[in-house]
Design a protein around this motif. Structure first.
Motif, PDB file in Angstrom:
ATOM      1  N   GLY A 152       0.786  -1.224   0.000  1.00  0.00           N
ATOM      2  CA  GLY A 152       0.000   0.000   0.000  1.00  0.00           C
ATOM      3  C   GLY A 152       0.816   1.272   0.000  1.00  0.00           C
ATOM      4  O   GLY A 152       0.265   2.372  -0.168  1.00  0.00           O
ATOM      5  N   GLU A 153       2.117   1.152   0.175  1.00  0.00           N
ATOM      6  CA  GLU A 153       2.999   2.322   0.197  1.00  0.00           C
ATOM      7  C   GLU A 153       3.192   2.861  -1.224  1.00  0.00           C
ATOM      8  O   GLU A 153       3.522   2.111  -2.136  1.00  0.00           O
ATOM      9  CB  GLU A 153       4.346   1.910   0.802  1.00  0.00           C
ATOM     10  N   ARG A 154       2.981   4.153  -1.383  1.00  0.00           N
ATOM     11  CA  ARG A 154       3.092   4.750  -2.713  1.00  0.00           C
ATOM     12  C   ARG A 154       4.535   5.160  -2.999  1.00  0.00           C
ATOM     13  O   ARG A 154       5.141   5.900  -2.234  1.00  0.00           O
ATOM     14  CB  ARG A 154       2.166   5.962  -2.841  1.00  0.00           C
ATOM     15  N   ILE A 155       5.042   4.665  -4.130  1.00  0.00           N
ATOM     16  CA  ILE A 155       6.373   5.020  -4.595  1.00  0.00           C
ATOM     17  C   ILE A 155       6.226   5.961  -5.778  1.00  0.00           C
ATOM     18  O   ILE A 155       5.443   5.701  -6.700  1.00  0.00           O
ATOM     19  CB  ILE A 155       7.166   3.776  -5.029  1.00  0.00           C
ATOM     20  N   ARG A 156       6.958   7.058  -5.770  1.00  0.00           N
ATOM     21  CA  ARG A 156       6.958   7.961  -6.917  1.00  0.00           C
ATOM     22  C   ARG A 156       8.158   7.658  -7.814  1.00  0.00           C
ATOM     23  O   ARG A 156       9.294   7.550  -7.331  1.00  0.00           O
ATOM     24  CB  ARG A 156       6.979   9.418  -6.467  1.00  0.00           C
ATOM     25  N   VAL A 157       7.866   7.508  -9.087  1.00  0.00           N
ATOM     26  CA  VAL A 157       8.888   7.231 -10.089  1.00  0.00           C
ATOM     27  C   VAL A 157       9.120   8.507 -10.875  1.00  0.00           C
ATOM     28  O   VAL A 157       8.168   9.120 -11.367  1.00  0.00           O
ATOM     29  CB  VAL A 157       8.448   6.092 -11.030  1.00  0.00           C
ATOM     30  N   ILE A 158      10.382   8.921 -10.994  1.00  0.00           N
ATOM     31  CA  ILE A 158      10.725  10.186 -11.645  1.00  0.00           C
ATOM     32  C   ILE A 158      11.618   9.880 -12.847  1.00  0.00           C
ATOM     33  O   ILE A 158      12.774   9.467 -12.692  1.00  0.00           O
ATOM     34  CB  ILE A 158      11.455  11.126 -10.674  1.00  0.00           C
ATOM     35  N   LEU A 159      11.068  10.084 -14.034  1.00  0.00           N
ATOM     36  CA  LEU A 159      11.799   9.831 -15.277  1.00  0.00           C
ATOM     37  C   LEU A 159      12.190  11.167 -15.898  1.00  0.00           C
ATOM     38  O   LEU A 159      11.328  11.995 -16.202  1.00  0.00           O
ATOM     39  CB  LEU A 159      10.925   9.035 -16.236  1.00  0.00           C
ATOM     40  N   ASP A 160      13.483  11.358 -16.096  1.00  0.00           N
ATOM     41  CA  ASP A 160      14.001  12.584 -16.710  1.00  0.00           C
ATOM     42  C   ASP A 160      14.630  12.215 -18.045  1.00  0.00           C
ATOM     43  O   ASP A 160      15.737  11.693 -18.096  1.00  0.00           O
ATOM     44  CB  ASP A 160      15.031  13.240 -15.791  1.00  0.00           C
ATOM     45  N   MET A 161      13.903  12.472 -19.134  1.00  0.00           N
ATOM     46  CA  MET A 161      14.404  12.122 -20.455  1.00  0.00           C
ATOM     47  C   MET A 161      15.358  13.169 -21.009  1.00  0.00           C
ATOM     48  O   MET A 161      15.914  12.969 -22.096  1.00  0.00           O
ATOM     49  CB  MET A 161      13.237  11.892 -21.417  1.00  0.00           C
ATOM     50  N   GLU A 162      15.545  14.269 -20.298  1.00  0.00           N
ATOM     51  CA  GLU A 162      16.562  15.245 -20.697  1.00  0.00           C
ATOM     52  C   GLU A 162      17.921  14.811 -20.149  1.00  0.00           C
ATOM     53  O   GLU A 162      18.915  14.821 -20.865  1.00  0.00           O
ATOM     54  CB  GLU A 162      16.180  16.639 -20.183  1.00  0.00           C
ATOM     55  N   ASP A 163      17.948  14.432 -18.858  1.00  0.00           N
ATOM     56  CA  ASP A 163      19.192  13.958 -18.243  1.00  0.00           C
ATOM     57  C   ASP A 163      19.376  12.456 -18.386  1.00  0.00           C
ATOM     58  O   ASP A 163      20.412  11.918 -17.998  1.00  0.00           O
ATOM     59  CB  ASP A 163      19.222  14.322 -16.758  1.00  0.00           C
ATOM     60  N   LYS A 164      18.339  11.776 -18.903  1.00  0.00           N
ATOM     61  CA  LYS A 164      18.371  10.319 -19.113  1.00  0.00           C
ATOM     62  C   LYS A 164      18.586   9.575 -17.795  1.00  0.00           C
ATOM     63  O   LYS A 164      19.451   8.702 -17.664  1.00  0.00           O
ATOM     64  CB  LYS A 164      19.477   9.937 -20.117  1.00  0.00           C
ATOM     65  N   THR A 165      17.766   9.925 -16.783  1.00  0.00           N
ATOM     66  CA  THR A 165      17.869   9.280 -15.481  1.00  0.00           C
ATOM     67  C   THR A 165      16.498   8.782 -15.017  1.00  0.00           C
ATOM     68  O   THR A 165      15.457   9.276 -15.435  1.00  0.00           O
ATOM     69  CB  THR A 165      18.420  10.246 -14.413  1.00  0.00           C
ATOM     70  N   LEU A 166      16.542   7.782 -14.132  1.00  0.00           N
ATOM     71  CA  LEU A 166      15.343   7.257 -13.482  1.00  0.00           C
ATOM     72  C   LEU A 166      15.589   7.285 -11.979  1.00  0.00           C
ATOM     73  O   LEU A 166      16.582   6.721 -11.496  1.00  0.00           O
ATOM     74  CB  LEU A 166      15.047   5.834 -13.942  1.00  0.00           C
ATOM     75  N   ALA A 167      14.703   7.934 -11.240  1.00  0.00           N
ATOM     76  CA  ALA A 167      14.867   8.061  -9.792  1.00  0.00           C
ATOM     77  C   ALA A 167      13.579   7.654  -9.097  1.00  0.00           C
ATOM     78  O   ALA A 167      12.523   7.516  -9.723  1.00  0.00           O
ATOM     79  CB  ALA A 167      15.250   9.502  -9.437  1.00  0.00           C
ATOM     80  N   PHE A 168      13.660   7.486  -7.774  1.00  0.00           N
ATOM     81  CA  PHE A 168      12.497   7.080  -6.988  1.00  0.00           C
ATOM     82  C   PHE A 168      12.371   7.925  -5.731  1.00  0.00           C
ATOM     83  O   PHE A 168      13.367   8.437  -5.200  1.00  0.00           O
ATOM     84  CB  PHE A 168      12.597   5.599  -6.601  1.00  0.00           C
ATOM     85  N   GLU A 169      11.137   8.029  -5.261  1.00  0.00           N
ATOM     86  CA  GLU A 169      10.824   8.787  -4.054  1.00  0.00           C
ATOM     87  C   GLU A 169       9.811   7.995  -3.238  1.00  0.00           C
ATOM     88  O   GLU A 169       8.905   7.380  -3.797  1.00  0.00           O
ATOM     89  CB  GLU A 169      10.239  10.146  -4.466  1.00  0.00           C
ATOM     90  N   ARG A 170       9.966   8.018  -1.927  1.00  0.00           N
ATOM     91  CA  ARG A 170       9.035   7.296  -1.058  1.00  0.00           C
ATOM     92  C   ARG A 170       8.642   8.200   0.101  1.00  0.00           C
ATOM     93  O   ARG A 170       9.493   8.697   0.829  1.00  0.00           O
ATOM     94  CB  ARG A 170       9.672   6.005  -0.531  1.00  0.00           C
ATOM     95  N   GLY A 171       7.326   8.417   0.255  1.00  0.00           N
ATOM     96  CA  GLY A 171       6.867   9.273   1.338  1.00  0.00           C
ATOM     97  C   GLY A 171       7.460  10.666   1.289  1.00  0.00           C
ATOM     98  O   GLY A 171       7.800  11.239   2.318  1.00  0.00           O
ATOM     99  N   TYR A 172       7.607  11.203   0.061  1.00  0.00           N
ATOM    100  CA  TYR A 172       8.196  12.524  -0.169  1.00  0.00           C
ATOM    101  C   TYR A 172       9.672  12.580   0.216  1.00  0.00           C
ATOM    102  O   TYR A 172      10.256  13.659   0.320  1.00  0.00           O
ATOM    103  CB  TYR A 172       7.406  13.614   0.555  1.00  0.00           C
TER     104      TYR A 172
END
Length: 258
Positions: free
Chosen positions: A199-219
């Motif tokens: 039930g924990e929400r994970i935020r996925v952050i895709l940056d196609m300018e810098d070509k990176t994939l990052a994650f965030e949990r609980g802000y």
């Protein structure tokens, strides 16, 4: 024709809003290109009667009445989120999309790993979506991105997402990053990283300018998981192994810097 165009451009905002409220989303997107007046009418208020009407037609009562879209602030953003949700035409045969439009359900099929992609992928810009498991993870539960060439089903219980050079994933079960069939290291890179909770929400952050994939949990920003992503179109993706588990994904838009 010129007179008609001029007349359309001078319609009172309330009248124009009423007319536009009867249109479907693809037509509204086209209407925003007609003239500045129409564009302002659609963009000025994302909670206008136009966007409220679109939401009531597009989204299910479950989606509007539950907390699925609790982090999506406007009617326009809710309609957009549905356009970017899981694709019923781009998932394993052992997966179906529930009526709410945002949640996939994996059927209890033995010795199979099953995945899904979103309707729309990204080749430019910065994008954020949140994703959460609403059932057991099983032995492998991977979130990330994939190209259109990445497979969405295979035999056995394996890390399908990240299992080839067409996908990149984070296995929430053991906190390993996966790409090309190999482990790309632990994530997040800290001692005693907490395990994912159902039930924990994970935020996925895709940056196609810098070509990176990052994650965030609980802000809390967990860091960049992958760098050097390829040019081309990458889609939000997931792979699961546990029978009757469900995974929900909601597109949020552009990330908030800082």
């Amino acid at each position: 024709r010129r007179q008609l165009k001029m007349a359309a451009g001078k319609l009172p905002a309330r009248v124009l809003e009423l007319l536009l409220s009867y249109l479907e989303l693809p037509d509204l997107l086209s209407c925003g290109l007609v003239c500045r007046h129409w564009h302002r009418c659609l963009e000025a208020d994302e909670n206008s009667e136009v966007w409220r009407s679109v939401c009531c037609r597009m989204l299910s009562e479950e989606a509007l009445g539950s907390d699925i879209l609790c982090n999506v602030s406007s009617y326009k953003a809710k309609a957009r989120a549905l356009r970017y949700a899981w694709s019923a035409a781009d998932c394993s045969r052992n997966v179906y999309i529930k009526r709410n439009g945002f949640t996939l359900h994996r059927n209890p099929i033995a010795q199979s790993t099953d995945g899904a992609r979103a309707h729309i992928g990204f080749s430019e810009g910065r994008h954020v979506w949140e994703i959460w498991w609403e059932g057991p993870l099983g032995t492998v539960a991977v979130i990330g991105v994939a190209t259109k060439r990445a497979p969405l089903q295979c035999q056995g219980y394996v890390a399908l997402l990240g299992g080839d050079d067409q996908s990149w994933g984070w296995n929430l079960v053991d906190n390993n990053l996966l790409h090309g069939g190999d482990s790309a290291g632990s994530f997040p890179q800290c001692n005693n990283a907490p395990k994912y909770q159902i039930g924990e929400r994970i935020r996925v952050i895709l940056d196609m300018e810098d070509k990176t994939l990052a994650f965030e949990r609980g802000y809390e920003f967990l860091g960049v998981a992958f760098r050097g992503l390829p040019k081309g179109c990458l889609y939000p993706a997931v792979s699961a192994v546990y029978g009757n588990t469900e995974v929900t994904m909601v597109y949020l838009g552009k990330p908030l810097d800082g």
